[in-house]
Design an enzyme around this catalytic site. Structure first.
Site, PDB file in Angstrom:
ATOM      1  N   ASP A  85     -82.728   5.834 -17.694  1.00 41.31           N
ATOM      2  CA  ASP A  85     -81.303   5.621 -17.435  1.00 41.31           C
ATOM      3  C   ASP A  85     -80.745   6.585 -16.395  1.00 41.31           C
ATOM      4  O   ASP A  85     -81.253   7.686 -16.186  1.00 41.31           O
ATOM      5  CB  ASP A  85     -80.482   5.717 -18.727  1.00 41.31           C
ATOM      6  N   GLU A 152     -81.603   7.846 -22.687  1.00 43.31           N
ATOM      7  CA  GLU A 152     -81.836   9.244 -23.064  1.00 43.31           C
ATOM      8  C   GLU A 152     -80.552  10.054 -22.987  1.00 43.31           C
ATOM      9  O   GLU A 152     -80.301  10.930 -23.822  1.00 43.31           O
ATOM     10  CB  GLU A 152     -82.908   9.865 -22.153  1.00 43.31           C
ATOM     11  N   GLU A 153     -79.722   9.763 -21.986  1.00 40.57           N
ATOM     12  CA  GLU A 153     -78.530  10.578 -21.771  1.00 40.57           C
ATOM     13  C   GLU A 153     -77.533  10.492 -22.925  1.00 40.57           C
ATOM     14  O   GLU A 153     -76.690  11.379 -23.079  1.00 40.57           O
ATOM     15  CB  GLU A 153     -77.842  10.161 -20.458  1.00 40.57           C
ATOM     16  N   HIS A 384     -77.939  16.720 -13.000  1.00 47.29           N
ATOM     17  CA  HIS A 384     -76.589  16.206 -13.245  1.00 47.29           C
ATOM     18  C   HIS A 384     -75.614  16.566 -12.129  1.00 47.29           C
ATOM     19  O   HIS A 384     -74.419  16.311 -12.244  1.00 47.29           O
ATOM     20  CB  HIS A 384     -76.034  16.658 -14.606  1.00 47.29           C
TER      21      HIS A 384
END
Length: 414
Positions: A85, A152-153, A384
């Site tokens: 993702d 996953e996030e 990020h």
């Protein structure tokens, strides 16, 4: 079938021009087309086609997760997981293959989407490792299980795959492996034995007050002031309630309230992120955070806030024996001076859900993604960041070589 990787000396895997080009093609395609957590539909289709073209059995699991199975005679079953993702970030890397994708959050907000954490790297490297093992089946024996995990996030993906019957539908592995690209020198590997990545809890807290005109605060219960006191008081949870020898982080990530400067609003909303490295610390910190929120509301004569759990990440723990074996293999492949032990990270990963749910050991390590020039800069792009852009060639090659070396060791050791 073309062999994507050739070995010119024991323990040395080199990418030829064709596999290097295919690896770059996969990576750039995935980078250009990121999708938000649990919405990875295009990505899942792309991966399914790639795995089936390589000769693997495939099935979808957990919505947008993809599982591939390659059976190659007697031997252990070894799983390798990559996350797929992207993030709601507007990319600012300036890359010719930068993302221009858009997505929609669960609340309906339209946002830009970027692979700002390197999941495109993880996915491309696992595809490269799969193609190597397909082409070199005389060099290993057993069953390869590849898990392309969504979400996953948000800590939703691993759980979704398990709840969708992953371990009833796929052969149960002897060990599960995984890796993550990080802002360290490209070509390097970092590893941690035991507890490696933190538990994480995220909450949404709705603070309730009483609305009034800004000129008449005596008629209001001000949720903005209440929220300000909560934010300030929460800073003392770690510094004044926790033994200094224990690690935890309490972060207020958002604070939203009001629509106009002369209206005291009826409510405010904050979101929190709490991280710790053991369950005892986690319980103590969560208890203290809840106590502060409720006590400050009572002190403000406000109704009790509404506390909602958004998601929880499990502790990521590396099995000591398996870690030692895999680290030895990584050192043999990349050079022992390139493989270094590291300290536990306060970042979180839902990788730990997979070995825990299967009742098997797991090993997870990190590989470098930045060149010397980037690391020497004033502001190094971290995961990020809208500027996160791994150095392409060495990073991808290292990820493939590390995955292949670890898988081959696991097949021999299982």
């Amino acid at each position: 079938m073309h062999a994507p990787v050739t070995t010119t000396a024991p323990g040395r895997i080199h990418l030829d021009d064709e596999p290097r080009g295919r690896l770059r093609q996969d990576y750039r395609h995935l980078h250009r087309h990121p999708e938000l957590s649990m919405q990875e539909h295009h990505t899942a289709e792309y991966l399914t086609r790639a795995l089936e073209a390589a000769g693997l059995e495939t099935f979808r699991c957990g919505g947008t997760g993809v599982v591939g199975v390659l059976r190659n005679g007697e031997g252990p079953t070894v799983a390798f997981r990559a996350d797929t993702d992207g993030l709601p970030i507007e990319e600012e890397t300036g890359l010719p293959y930068a993302s221009g994708a858009r997505g929609t959050l669960p609340d309906g907000t339209e946002v830009p989407v970027m692979h700002g954490c390197g999941h495109d790297v993880h996915t491309a490297c696992l595809l490269g490792a799969v193609r190597h093992l397909v082409a070199q089946q005389d060099g290993w024996s057993g069953t390869l299980l590849v898990l392309f995990q969504p979400g996953e996030e948000t800590a939703a993906g691993a759980r979704a795959m398990v709840e969708d019957g992953l371990w009833e539908r796929a052969p149960r592995p002897d060990v599960i492996l995984g890796q993550h690209v990080m802002p360290i020198p490209a070509g390097e590997i970092r590893h941690i034995t035991g507890n490696a990545m933190a538990l994480a809890d995220s909450w949404r807290v709705t603070l309730r007050g009483r609305q009034s005109h800004g000129s008449q605060p005596q008629d209001a219960i001000d949720p903005v002031v209440l929220g300000a006191h909560i934010v300030t008081r929460l800073q003392t949870v770690v510094s004044r309630e926790l033994d200094a020898r224990r690690s935890a982080v309490v972060t207020v990530g958002t604070f939203h309230a009001g629509l106009k400067e002369n209206i005291i609003p009826e409510q405010a909303e904050i979101t929190l992120n709490i991280r710790s490295l053991d369950e005892q610390t986690r319980r103590r910190v969560l208890t203290a955070v809840r106590r502060v929120i409720l006590a400050e509301a009572e002190a403000s004569a406000a109704p009790a806030p509404v506390i909602e759990e958004l998601y929880t990440f499990p502790l990521l723990t590396n099995d000591p024996d398996w870690t030692a074996s895999i680290v030895e293999a990584l050192g043999a492949e990349l050079g022992p001076d390139q493989v270094m032990e590291s300290e536990p990270l306060m970042g979180s990963e839902d990788f730990g859900t997979l070995p825990a749910s299967a009742g098997v050991p797991g090993v997870y390590w990190y590989f470098g993604g930045h060149d010397a020039q980037t690391l020497a800069g004033e502001h190094v792009p971290m995961n990020h960041s809208p500027h996160f852009a791994p150095e392409e060639e060495t990073t991808l090659e290292t990820g493939v070589r590390a995955a292949v070396a670890a898988l081959c060791r696991a097949f021999r050791a299982g």
